[in-house]
Design a protein around this motif. Structure first.
Motif, PDB file in Angstrom:
ATOM      1  N   ARG A 192       0.831  -1.211   0.000  1.00  0.00           N
ATOM      2  CA  ARG A 192       0.000   0.000   0.000  1.00  0.00           C
ATOM      3  C   ARG A 192       0.870   1.269   0.000  1.00  0.00           C
ATOM      4  O   ARG A 192       0.613   2.221  -0.718  1.00  0.00           O
ATOM      5  CB  ARG A 192      -0.917  -0.044   1.223  1.00  0.00           C
ATOM      6  N   GLY A 193       1.945   1.237   0.807  1.00  0.00           N
ATOM      7  CA  GLY A 193       2.861   2.370   0.874  1.00  0.00           C
ATOM      8  C   GLY A 193       3.449   2.663  -0.494  1.00  0.00           C
ATOM      9  O   GLY A 193       3.498   3.808  -0.949  1.00  0.00           O
ATOM     10  N   MET A 194       3.835   1.581  -1.198  1.00  0.00           N
ATOM     11  CA  MET A 194       4.446   1.746  -2.525  1.00  0.00           C
ATOM     12  C   MET A 194       3.422   2.267  -3.524  1.00  0.00           C
ATOM     13  O   MET A 194       3.762   3.054  -4.406  1.00  0.00           O
ATOM     14  CB  MET A 194       5.014   0.394  -2.967  1.00  0.00           C
ATOM     15  N   GLU A 195       2.156   1.823  -3.379  1.00  0.00           N
ATOM     16  CA  GLU A 195       1.096   2.340  -4.261  1.00  0.00           C
ATOM     17  C   GLU A 195       0.978   3.859  -4.110  1.00  0.00           C
ATOM     18  O   GLU A 195       0.843   4.590  -5.086  1.00  0.00           O
ATOM     19  CB  GLU A 195      -0.256   1.756  -3.837  1.00  0.00           C
ATOM     20  N   LEU A 196       1.022   4.321  -2.859  1.00  0.00           N
ATOM     21  CA  LEU A 196       0.895   5.760  -2.606  1.00  0.00           C
ATOM     22  C   LEU A 196       2.102   6.518  -3.151  1.00  0.00           C
ATOM     23  O   LEU A 196       1.972   7.636  -3.648  1.00  0.00           O
ATOM     24  CB  LEU A 196       0.721   6.027  -1.106  1.00  0.00           C
ATOM     25  N   VAL A 197       3.268   5.865  -3.088  1.00  0.00           N
ATOM     26  CA  VAL A 197       4.466   6.473  -3.677  1.00  0.00           C
ATOM     27  C   VAL A 197       4.233   6.657  -5.179  1.00  0.00           C
ATOM     28  O   VAL A 197       4.536   7.719  -5.744  1.00  0.00           O
ATOM     29  CB  VAL A 197       5.720   5.593  -3.424  1.00  0.00           C
ATOM     30  N   GLY A 198       3.656   5.626  -5.820  1.00  0.00           N
ATOM     31  CA  GLY A 198       3.346   5.691  -7.249  1.00  0.00           C
ATOM     32  C   GLY A 198       2.419   6.858  -7.551  1.00  0.00           C
ATOM     33  O   GLY A 198       2.619   7.591  -8.525  1.00  0.00           O
ATOM     34  N   GLN A 199       1.416   7.043  -6.699  1.00  0.00           N
ATOM     35  CA  GLN A 199       0.482   8.164  -6.916  1.00  0.00           C
ATOM     36  C   GLN A 199       1.194   9.506  -6.798  1.00  0.00           C
ATOM     37  O   GLN A 199       0.940  10.430  -7.557  1.00  0.00           O
ATOM     38  CB  GLN A 199      -0.673   8.083  -5.918  1.00  0.00           C
ATOM     39  N   LYS A 200       2.098   9.592  -5.829  1.00  0.00           N
ATOM     40  CA  LYS A 200       2.823  10.858  -5.649  1.00  0.00           C
ATOM     41  C   LYS A 200       3.744  11.135  -6.845  1.00  0.00           C
ATOM     42  O   LYS A 200       3.965  12.278  -7.217  1.00  0.00           O
ATOM     43  CB  LYS A 200       3.626  10.831  -4.342  1.00  0.00           C
ATOM     44  N   TYR A 201       4.269  10.045  -7.433  1.00  0.00           N
ATOM     45  CA  TYR A 201       5.106  10.199  -8.630  1.00  0.00           C
ATOM     46  C   TYR A 201       4.235  10.711  -9.780  1.00  0.00           C
ATOM     47  O   TYR A 201       4.613  11.621 -10.515  1.00  0.00           O
ATOM     48  CB  TYR A 201       5.756   8.859  -8.981  1.00  0.00           C
ATOM     49  N   GLU A 202       3.040  10.109  -9.882  1.00  0.00           N
ATOM     50  CA  GLU A 202       2.143  10.502 -10.974  1.00  0.00           C
ATOM     51  C   GLU A 202       1.700  11.964 -10.865  1.00  0.00           C
ATOM     52  O   GLU A 202       1.497  12.629 -11.867  1.00  0.00           O
ATOM     53  CB  GLU A 202       0.922   9.566 -11.022  1.00  0.00           C
ATOM     54  N   THR A 203       1.556  12.465  -9.638  1.00  0.00           N
ATOM     55  CA  THR A 203       1.125  13.857  -9.484  1.00  0.00           C
ATOM     56  C   THR A 203       2.307  14.832  -9.453  1.00  0.00           C
ATOM     57  O   THR A 203       2.123  16.037  -9.262  1.00  0.00           O
ATOM     58  CB  THR A 203       0.297  14.050  -8.190  1.00  0.00           C
ATOM     59  N   GLY A 204       3.506  14.308  -9.599  1.00  0.00           N
ATOM     60  CA  GLY A 204       4.668  15.187  -9.684  1.00  0.00           C
ATOM     61  C   GLY A 204       5.243  15.603  -8.338  1.00  0.00           C
ATOM     62  O   GLY A 204       6.165  16.411  -8.263  1.00  0.00           O
ATOM     63  N   GLU A 205       4.703  14.994  -7.256  1.00  0.00           N
ATOM     64  CA  GLU A 205       5.208  15.350  -5.931  1.00  0.00           C
ATOM     65  C   GLU A 205       6.534  14.614  -5.635  1.00  0.00           C
ATOM     66  O   GLU A 205       7.408  15.142  -4.970  1.00  0.00           O
ATOM     67  CB  GLU A 205       4.152  14.961  -4.886  1.00  0.00           C
ATOM     68  N   TYR A 206       6.618  13.366  -6.159  1.00  0.00           N
ATOM     69  CA  TYR A 206       7.842  12.580  -5.999  1.00  0.00           C
ATOM     70  C   TYR A 206       8.527  12.420  -7.353  1.00  0.00           C
ATOM     71  O   TYR A 206       7.865  12.407  -8.383  1.00  0.00           O
ATOM     72  CB  TYR A 206       7.512  11.184  -5.452  1.00  0.00           C
ATOM     73  N   PHE A 207       9.851  12.244  -7.305  1.00  0.00           N
ATOM     74  CA  PHE A 207      10.618  12.023  -8.521  1.00  0.00           C
ATOM     75  C   PHE A 207      11.250  10.631  -8.482  1.00  0.00           C
ATOM     76  O   PHE A 207      11.114   9.925  -7.487  1.00  0.00           O
ATOM     77  CB  PHE A 207      11.686  13.116  -8.669  1.00  0.00           C
ATOM     78  N   ILE A 208      11.946  10.260  -9.562  1.00  0.00           N
ATOM     79  CA  ILE A 208      12.502   8.907  -9.637  1.00  0.00           C
ATOM     80  C   ILE A 208      13.402   8.562  -8.445  1.00  0.00           C
ATOM     81  O   ILE A 208      13.260   7.488  -7.860  1.00  0.00           O
ATOM     82  CB  ILE A 208      13.195   8.668 -10.998  1.00  0.00           C
ATOM     83  N   PRO A 209      14.320   9.432  -8.027  1.00  0.00           N
ATOM     84  CA  PRO A 209      15.148   9.062  -6.863  1.00  0.00           C
ATOM     85  C   PRO A 209      14.304   8.778  -5.611  1.00  0.00           C
ATOM     86  O   PRO A 209      14.656   7.920  -4.804  1.00  0.00           O
ATOM     87  CB  PRO A 209      16.030  10.296  -6.646  1.00  0.00           C
ATOM     88  N   ASP A 210      13.165   9.486  -5.478  1.00  0.00           N
ATOM     89  CA  ASP A 210      12.286   9.246  -4.334  1.00  0.00           C
ATOM     90  C   ASP A 210      11.667   7.841  -4.424  1.00  0.00           C
ATOM     91  O   ASP A 210      11.551   7.128  -3.421  1.00  0.00           O
ATOM     92  CB  ASP A 210      11.161  10.295  -4.270  1.00  0.00           C
ATOM     93  N   MET A 211      11.270   7.454  -5.645  1.00  0.00           N
ATOM     94  CA  MET A 211      10.704   6.110  -5.840  1.00  0.00           C
ATOM     95  C   MET A 211      11.723   5.051  -5.454  1.00  0.00           C
ATOM     96  O   MET A 211      11.404   4.048  -4.834  1.00  0.00           O
ATOM     97  CB  MET A 211      10.316   5.893  -7.308  1.00  0.00           C
ATOM     98  N   LEU A 212      12.976   5.303  -5.852  1.00  0.00           N
ATOM     99  CA  LEU A 212      14.037   4.336  -5.540  1.00  0.00           C
ATOM    100  C   LEU A 212      14.262   4.235  -4.040  1.00  0.00           C
ATOM    101  O   LEU A 212      14.415   3.145  -3.487  1.00  0.00           O
ATOM    102  CB  LEU A 212      15.347   4.768  -6.204  1.00  0.00           C
TER     103      LEU A 212
END
Ligand code: B12
Length: 228
Positions: free
Chosen positions: A59-79
């Motif tokens: 679930r945490g990773m899903e939310l990370v994906g959403q934040k990436y999609e909305t531009g709040e997180y970037f690739i290094p954050d996903m990693l």
């Protein structure tokens, strides 16, 4: 209490903090428990392992994906978040494997297909299959079709599990089915696919035997395909 702890795990994945010494994505949180400590705490509190995996880490990773999609997180954050999930899975794995029935349900070769580097979902499926009593040989990420088929043949696996998270790599799954056919192994080795861009229809289209939406479906389908 268990809900609170699961929420803390989700939060810690979002912060990308592997453990208490980790700064994670934003600075200033080192010293607080990270994913590894929180998962340990949840296990000690007797919270169901599936609950920790799916409602916490996944679930945490899903939310990370959403934040990436909305531009709040970037690739290094996903990693960074992915590393935090891995730290949690490392704490979980011995517990899951102990719960299972020591690999007696059959042998599964798992891989993320060629040119695809996403492995969180595949790792989750792998450890849950182990926990459910399958022997799992995990070949990792970016694995060419020929290597997957070679490993399945050598290991005498009854099932190959393929993961892809990119529109551009899902077609590589069909190479594995073709390679199995060419080597005359298709009747003895079944194929299950999964990963966000794939579907039941896509599985049918490429001639795979099954599709699993999540790790629970993966277990159910693997049991069916290997006649458990
Ligand atoms: C984390 C992540 C990354 C990390 C991966 C780290 C790692 N160790 O895995 C990093 C930063 C490396 C990354 C890189 C890239 N990523 Co990325 N990434 C993600 C993200 C945020 C989360 C994926 C994830 O881990 N989900 C959590 C897990 C638990 O879920 P899951 O993988 O779906 O798995 C579940 C099911 O699908 C199923 N399942 C999975 N595999 C299997 C296998 C079988 C056999 C079965 C039965 C079931 C099954 O069970 C699992 C458990 O329930 C997604 C966004 C999203 N919403 O999915 C984007 C996403 C997948 N990435 C995307 C992109 C575009 C990229 C990059 C191209 C970015 C770039 N410009 O460089 C690169 C490509 C690198 C490559 N060649 O692979 C896109 C893909 C778009 C598309 N459909 O093609 C997404 C959707 C983000 C977006 N909206 O744009 N990424």
């Amino acid at each position: 209490m268990s809900k609170e702890l699961i929420e803390k795990i989700v939060e810690s994945v979002l912060q990308g903090r592997r453990n208490k010494d980790d700064e994670g994505i934003e600075e200033g949180l080192a010293g607080e428990p990270g994913v590894a400590e929180l998962v340990e705490e949840a296990l000690e509190a007797g919270i169901d392992t599936n609950d920790i995996l799916l409602n916490g880490l996944s679930r945490g990773m899903e939310l990370v994906g959403q934040k990436y999609e909305t531009g709040e997180y970037f690739i290094p954050d996903m990693l960074t978040a992915a590393e935090a999930v891995e730290a949690g899975m490392a704490v979980m794995e011995p517990h899951l494997v102990r719960e299972g029935t020591s690999g007696a349900k059959g042998k599964v070769v798992m891989a993320t297909v060629e040119k695809d580097l996403h492995d969180i979902g595949k790792n989750l499926v792998s450890i849950m299959l182990k926990g459910a009593g399958f022997t799992v040989i995990d070949l990792g990420i970016d694995v060419p079709a020929a290597r997957i088929v070679e490993a399945a043949e050598e290991e005498g696996a009854g099932l190959v599990g393929l993961s892809a998270l990119l529109n551009t790599t899902m077609s590589n799954m069909s190479d594995v089915v073709k390679e199995l056919e060419e080597k005359g192994l298709r009747s003895q080795i079944k194929v299950i696919i999964g990963g966000a861009p794939t579907s039941e229809d896509f599985a049918r289209e490429i001639g795979a035997d099954s599709y699993g939406k999540d790790a629970f479906a993966a277990i159910r389908e693997a049991e069916k395909l290997l006649n458990n």
